[in-house]
Structures are given as C-alpha cells and as structure tokens.
Scaffold this active site. Structure first.
Site, PDB file in Angstrom:
ATOM      1  N   GLU A  99       1.190  -1.509  -0.094  1.00 25.29           N
ATOM      2  CA  GLU A  99       0.111   0.105  -0.103  1.00 25.29           C
ATOM      3  C   GLU A  99       0.622   1.743   0.232  1.00 25.29           C
ATOM      4  O   GLU A  99       0.338   1.830  -0.473  1.00 25.29           O
ATOM      5  CB  GLU A  99      -1.182  -0.028   0.913  1.00 25.29           C
ATOM      6  CG  GLU A  99      -1.983  -0.795   0.800  1.00 25.29           C
ATOM      7  CD  GLU A  99      -1.967  -2.778   1.544  1.00 25.29           C
ATOM      8  OE1 GLU A  99      -0.960  -2.449   1.479  1.00 25.29           O
ATOM      9  OE2 GLU A  99      -2.350  -3.332   1.375  1.00 25.29           O
ATOM     10  N   HIS A 155     -11.978  -4.267   8.013  1.00 24.67           N
ATOM     11  CA  HIS A 155     -12.693  -4.228   6.657  1.00 24.67           C
ATOM     12  C   HIS A 155     -14.325  -3.224   6.742  1.00 24.67           C
ATOM     13  O   HIS A 155     -14.657  -3.678   6.189  1.00 24.67           O
ATOM     14  CB  HIS A 155     -12.399  -5.578   5.793  1.00 24.67           C
ATOM     15  CG  HIS A 155     -11.547  -6.559   5.523  1.00 24.67           C
ATOM     16  ND1 HIS A 155     -10.588  -7.075   6.620  1.00 24.67           N
ATOM     17  CD2 HIS A 155     -10.998  -5.952   4.469  1.00 24.67           C
ATOM     18  CE1 HIS A 155      -9.928  -6.982   6.236  1.00 24.67           C
ATOM     19  NE2 HIS A 155      -9.854  -7.148   5.187  1.00 24.67           N
TER      20      HIS A 155
END
Lengths: 327, 325
Positions: free
Chosen positions: B59, B128
């Site tokens: 990321e 999430h």
C-alpha cells in the site's frame, strides 16, 4: 578510464560548488543567522557529482533531508536555496519548506524529503509515469543507510523490479543513521547486498571516488534508459559533519573524524586531476574563487530579501481552494 | 431516466474521463480479474488494458506511485482496496501528497484521487469496516468526497479526476449495488456543493454517504408523525458547503448531524462547532449528533448493529432535538 578534461572539470566543479555552499551555510548557522535544522553534505559531494554527471535536465531526482548537494548537482540555484535556508520569500519554497524540503521542478528536482525513506514510493511513481508516457527519462532516488531499513525500501524495490522501472536507487552509506552507527542497524555489510533479493543489479562503489561513482552510475543510468530496469547502488562514504549543525557527536571521536578527513573526495580528486593534467593550480584557485563569489552573492541576496508576509502562510494548500478562506 | 448501480456509475465516470484524458490511469490491488472487488471497474480492463494496473500488496508503494506519477504529469486514481488500509499509507497521504504543494511553495500540483470503499454493515469485522473521513478533514491539503447515490458518484468522481488537488473519494461498500437514475448525457457535480435530498421545515439533518439513506427512511417515518425533516447530503465533507447548511438551519432552527463513523472527534463535531459559532442565534435547541459508538467495528451482526447507527438512531435524534427545544 574514459575521463577527459571536460568531464573531470565538470565533476570537480560540482563537488567544489557543493562544498563551498555547505561551508558557508555552516558558518551562517553557527552565527545564528539560519532558523531550524540544517544537515550538511560535506564529505559526500562525490556521490551527487558522479551520479548527476550522467543525468539530463529532464531526468528526475528525489532527495533527502541532507539534500543541498543533490539539488546543486542537478543545477539548482544557490540564491533561491540560500534564501530558503533563511526562510525568505525569495527562497525555492517561499520559506514554507526550509533546508530539508528544497524542490526545483524546473530541473526535475522533485523534492527533498524530511521523512527518512519517504522518497522510495514517490520514485516508483515517477518511474511509472516515465514508463506510461514512454519517454527515456530516468529517476534517481538518493537515500542514506538508515533509510534502507524502512519498509518503503522493500515495497519500492520490489515494485521497481517487477515493472522494470527506470530508477537508480543511490545509497549514500555515510556510516551513520542520525547518531547510530550503521553496523548496529543494517543486517548486511552494505545495502547493495540486498539487490539480489529483488533481482536487480547491486553495485558497491567507493563513494569518495568521484570517478568510481560516475562510472557505476553511468552503467546504471544507461541500463535504465534502455528500459532494462532499476539498479541499486551503494556508495561508501563518511559523514564528516554531525547529523545536523550543532550535533554534539558523542557517538564518535575527533580522531576518527580526522582520519576520514584525509580521505575526503575533493582533495583525493585534485591529486588525480593534477597528475592527469586535467587541472592546474591556477584553474583550481579560480574555481574555488568563482563558487565562493557565487555563494557570497547568494548570501547577500538572501539577506536583502524580505521575509514572507505572514498571510503567505495561508496560501498554496490547494490549487483550487473552492471557497473564501480556504487557500 | 435509466437506472444504474453505484458500481456502474463509478466505472462510467472513469471510462468517460479516461477517454478524454490520457493521463488518467488506475492503480491498486486486484483490479483486473473481476473489474475491481466491488465491480466498480467492470469494462475498464478490456477498454484500457494498459491503464489499469494490478500491484503487489504494497500500500505505501501504491499510494507513493500515485504521488510520484501525479508530480510528473499523470492523473492517477489509486484504489486502496478497503479504506481500512489507509492507515498503512498515512505518510504518503498526509505528509507527502497533501503537503507537497504547500511545502514546495506552490511549485507542484497533486492531481491524485485516492479511492477507497469504506463503511460497515457487512460483518466484515474490525479490519474491513471502518470509515476515516474525519482524519482527512482534520489534516490540511485534501478534499474529501463521500457520495451516496449513483448520480452523485458519477458527477463527483468526474470532478475529482479533473481536479488538480489531492482528493480522497470514499464510497460505502454496502452501496455498490444501490440503483438510481443517471442520465445518459454528460454532467459533472462540482466538489464542495451539498445537495438537499429532501426538503423540510422542522429539523435539518446534515449527513452523507450511507447515513443519507437511513436519514431519508427516518424522515419518511417522521412525516407520518407530522414532523417535516430536511435532509442535506454534504457529498463533500472538506471543504463543506456551509452556505447551504446555514440556509437550512435558519429555516428550521433544529439540527441533527448523522454519520456512520465514530461520533467522537467526527465530522459532526466540527460541523456542530461551526454552526454554533456562526448561527447560535438561529438555534432553538442544542445540536444532536448521531455516530458510531467508540469501539472497533465488531463482526457478529447483533454487535455490529449495536455500534453502527441506522434509521432508528436518526429518528430518535430528531425527536430529541425537538424535545430539547
């Protein structure tokens, strides 16, 4: 050795220009004229000079908090840089960045980064941009031995390798991550040993030998321009000054620093240059005088320049602020 | 008018802008196999195979790649996979992308969109399900978009892709299949402009993203009780459209602010503060905020429901703001 007088003088001039700027900066800081923190490149000049001699103006570089030398080698303006060191409005960043954040987009200098290892991911983006635009530019990401231990190093090396991006990762192994010796923080003897983990060429060179740096970088830059991907260079050098000006340097002895002053790159190169007839005593003196004059003029320019209006602090956050009061 | 899903609206906005601007490309994890994990890029890998790039799971390097490309003439859209993963890449967003133009004295632009699915309600668990828009309102240098309908998603994403500043674009993951009218003709919605999703005269509910739908549901129920609720969809939380807020608050004198992310230190806290600073005399009651409990987002459906606000919470907040008057 494919070095002619023109190239030798170019390398020498770049090193001297950096040394003079840094020496003047150190003096000014110790006189209390510069705010903040300044990290000097003294002793490491051969790396920026040797690498940059292979670059074009449209190539990109990404730099570190010890970045004055990288910008000057790329062709940076001493006046704008000195004015930025002073926090003046005429500086590269209008006084908003300071010594650690010099950038000059007109010469491909995409910025010095205050976050150690912050430049790695950005270099991937510059390399990817070149690939998508299908040009033959290259990117140089300078970094210290300390930065090699950031996770960003791993992610960027892997991504640059799989996509064969035109990036030369130039490690300036100056033996210290701030105040901590490299031998206590790095898992390998030198950073280039990590290249095999990423399936890229790893090249170690003497970072105080400007010709060695030039030649190693030449191969890496040519490889990148041919679209064959990144190279990881490790240039061994020694940080002759403290981490920042004013560093008490309790982590090393005066004798150790003195020993390394005998190996500093400019004196070493002068010997070779005299032997090869690339440089005369008169030329040498003229070059030092020329850059001393340039630096003195830069100081005069900076001192005579205004500080930014305090309201300037509220500008440049956005290109399109979208509303009153939001800048 | 035809109706399409939010996922389709997202892909349409991108394809239209990519056709016009060769600088736009998409970069992120798992984009091409299924056209994005929520179907948000369906059709793009076939139409622009060289401009939608699957990355390693890295990321920081993905966002950094967006930053470096934006600095050198491209207009990337970075897909962060899940908004939760933004924590991994805070330096690249906050200290680099959002700071560079300022730090370099206005020399650079940052035409970068960081796109991320946020929100809870799918039992996706603590890693999430989060929504982080308040953080990016708190730190300077970013525009933050949180749309709620297919029409808004398309118009706002097109604006974001054309903007020269860093835009964070958060889409609620429960809404990708939500359908709504979207014209065939081209249109854009300017950033910062809020939208009255329902007109009313008694209470102003200021909201965005998933909570727009919960607020509309609550407003419908309240209408049956004779309470007229105005629902303002901010669409962009930074900078936000204070003019529209002020217009509504002056009319109703009662304010509820509802968002799915945490109530503590949330967008509602800043809005409430600015409203009382600038419109105190128009308020008939203290502002009531609706937001998540101050816990991580749990997995089990009854636990998640307990933490995340819904229509019932907005309903109760409206009743409270009227009782307090």
């Amino acid at each position: 050795m494919a070095i002619d007088k023109d190239l030798a003088l170019k390398l020498y001039r770049t090193m001297v220009r950096i040394r003079v700027f840094e020496t003047v900066t150190e003096k000014l800081f110790l006189e209390g004229k510069l705010p903040g923190f300044v990290h000097l490149y003294i002793g490491e000049e051969a790396i920026a000079a040797g690498v940059n001699a292979n670059l074009r103006i449209d190539d990109y570089i990404l730099s570190t908090h010890r970045g004055h030398g990288h910008t000057l080698a790329k062709g940076g303006d001493m006046k704008k840089m000195m004015a930025e060191n002073y926090g003046k409005f005429t500086g590269y960043c209008k006084g908003k960045g300071g010594s650690m954040h010099i950038a000059d987009f007109s010469i491909g200098m995409l910025g010095a980064n205050g976050v150690v290892g912050g430049q790695f991911p950005i270099s991937v983006g510059a390399g990817l941009s070149i690939k998508l635009r299908k040009t033959d530019q290259v990117v140089v990401a300078y970094f210290g031995d300390g930065a090699a231990n950031r996770g960003t190093f791993h992610e960027a090396m892997n991504m640059a390798s799989i996509w064969k991006l035109p990036i030369i990762f130039v490690n300036e192994d100056n033996q210290f991550a701030s105040t901590t010796r490299k031998v206590r923080t790095l898992s390998v003897e030198h950073v280039a040993q990590r290249a095999s983990a990423y399936n890229v060429p790893g090249v170690r060179c003497d970072g105080n030998d400007v010709i060695a740096v030039y030649e190693a970088a030449k191969e890496a830059v040519e490889r990148a321009r041919r679209g064959e991907g990144p190279t990881l260079m490790s240039c061994q050098t020694y940080r002759l000054k403290g981490h920042f000006i004013g560093d008490p340097e309790k982590y090393r002895t005066h004798e150790e620093v003195e020993k390394f002053w005998k190996q500093e790159p400019i004196g070493r190169f002068e010997k070779i240059a005299f032997e090869n007839g690339w440089l005369t005593e008169e030329e040498k003196n003229a070059i030092w005088e020329e850059y001393q004059k340039e630096a003195d003029e830069a100081v005069k320019f900076a001192e005579e320049s205004p500080y930014p209006d305090p309201e300037e602090a509220l500008k440049d956050v956005f290109v399109n602020p979208l509303e009153e009061g939001l800048k | 008018m035809r109706e399409i899903t939010i996922a389709q609206a997202t892909a349409e906005a991108l394809m239209e802008e990519m056709s016009k601007d060769p600088g736009i490309f998409i970069i992120g994890e798992d984009l091409t196999a299924h056209g994005g994990i929520f179907g948000q890029f369906v059709g793009i890998p076939e139409k622009f195979p060289d401009r939608i790039l699957d990355t390693p799971i890295s990321e920081t390097a993905i966002v950094g790649a967006g930053v470096g490309a934006a600095l050198t003439g491209m207009r990337p859209l970075v897909d962060l996979h899940f908004a939760d993963f933004i924590t991994i890449t805070m330096d690249e967003i906050v200290s680099q992308a959002a700071t560079m133009r300022y730090m370099f004295g206005g020399q650079s632009k940052m035409p970068l969109v960081i796109w991320a699915p946020d929100g809870a309600g799918l039992s996706a668990g603590p890693h999430h399900s989060k929504s982080f828009e308040a953080w990016f309102m708190h730190a300077p240098g970013m525009k933050v978009v949180v749309p709620s309908t297919p029409y808004d998603v398309k118009g706002l994403l097109k604006s974001a892709l054309r903007d020269d500043d860093l835009v964070l674009f958060f889409q609620h993951k429960k809404l990708f299949k939500f359908k709504g009218p979207v014209p065939e003709e081209e249109y854009v919605i300017p950033l910062k402009k809020a939208d009255v999703k329902r007109e009313g005269s008694d209470v102003t509910v200021i909201t965005y993203s998933m909570m727009v739908h919960h607020s509309l549901e609550a407003a419908k129920k309240l209408e049956g009780e004779g309470i007229s609720v105005e629902v303002i969809d901010l669409r962009t939380v930074w900078p936000f459209d204070f003019d529209l807020i002020a217009e509504s608050v002056k009319k109703t004198g009662h304010v509820v602010i509802a968002h799915e992310s945490w109530k503590v230190g949330g967008v509602g806290a800043e809005l409430a503060s600015q409203i009382q600073e600038k419109l105190f005399d128009y308020l008939d009651a203290p502002i009531v905020r609706v937001g998540a409990e101050h816990t991580p987002i749990p997995f089990s459906p009854p636990l998640e429901k307990r933490v995340i606000p819904d229509a019932e919470d907005v309903y109760r907040a409206v009743k409270k703001v009227l009782e307090d008057a």
